[in-house]
Scaffold this active site. Sequence first.
Site, PDB file in Angstrom:
ATOM      1  N   HIS A 196       5.691  -9.672  -0.793  1.00 39.31           N
ATOM      2  CA  HIS A 196       5.061  -9.156  -2.000  1.00 39.31           C
ATOM      3  C   HIS A 196       5.919  -9.417  -3.235  1.00 39.31           C
ATOM      4  O   HIS A 196       7.137  -9.293  -3.196  1.00 39.31           O
ATOM      5  CB  HIS A 196       4.820  -7.638  -1.865  1.00 39.31           C
ATOM      6  CG  HIS A 196       3.806  -7.308  -0.809  1.00 39.31           C
ATOM      7  ND1 HIS A 196       2.525  -6.915  -1.115  1.00 39.31           N
ATOM      8  CD2 HIS A 196       3.872  -7.325   0.550  1.00 39.31           C
ATOM      9  CE1 HIS A 196       1.847  -6.689  -0.004  1.00 39.31           C
ATOM     10  NE2 HIS A 196       2.654  -6.925   1.030  1.00 39.31           N
ATOM     11  N   ASN A 220      -4.000  -9.440  -5.914  1.00 36.64           N
ATOM     12  CA  ASN A 220      -3.918 -10.297  -4.733  1.00 36.64           C
ATOM     13  C   ASN A 220      -2.576 -11.018  -4.776  1.00 36.64           C
ATOM     14  O   ASN A 220      -1.906 -11.010  -5.801  1.00 36.64           O
ATOM     15  CB  ASN A 220      -5.075 -11.299  -4.705  1.00 36.64           C
ATOM     16  CG  ASN A 220      -4.928 -12.397  -5.746  1.00 36.64           C
ATOM     17  OD1 ASN A 220      -4.650 -12.134  -6.906  1.00 36.64           O
ATOM     18  ND2 ASN A 220      -5.119 -13.630  -5.331  1.00 36.64           N
TER      19      ASN A 220
END
Length: 196
Positions: free
Chosen positions: A49, A38
């Site tokens: 990310h 996650n």
Amino acid sequence: MDLFDDVPAPSPEGMPPAAGPLPDIVAPGLDCLFVGFNPGLRSGALGHHYAGRGNQFWRLLFEAGLTPRLYRPEEDATLPAIGLGSTNLVARATASAAELSRAELRGGVPRLARIVAFVRPRVLAYTGKGVYLAATGLPDAPWGVQERGLFDGIADVAVPSPSGLARLPFEEKLRWFREVRTEIERRRSATSAIPG
């Protein structure tokens, strides 16, 4: 700058919508889709990310020969242009993956299956053995290419977490990220060897 830069693009047919602070970085036919637990809090806040200060993901991609240069987290949306993508089992951001329940992690597998059906990557690289174990429900697995993939026709590769909190030395992490590149090349060769 486009007036619609902040408007999310509609999801392609069959692709589940983004479910958290990070968009899925995907496109059909990727060489490799990286799957994390996650987003960390910093990645969630920045919307990119592997944006944690100590995260080695981008350096590992470059040094493993998966990217032509060292990318920054802000460039994550450009990954599909070079055959790479990124998603997570769980969408919500936490300070640590330890805050996620096993049920929450397993609950992310159906969404991952829909993403994989849309993308059909050659390789799924799980960024942490725990991510792979959570996705598969297996009790243990080795690093590297797995004997059987979770999805038919797609190789599963377990690589060490790129987090700075993961205690493996950088060179050991790099060894397994290089295996991702090797598996991509092996699968490309196998595909090109099939008579058309």
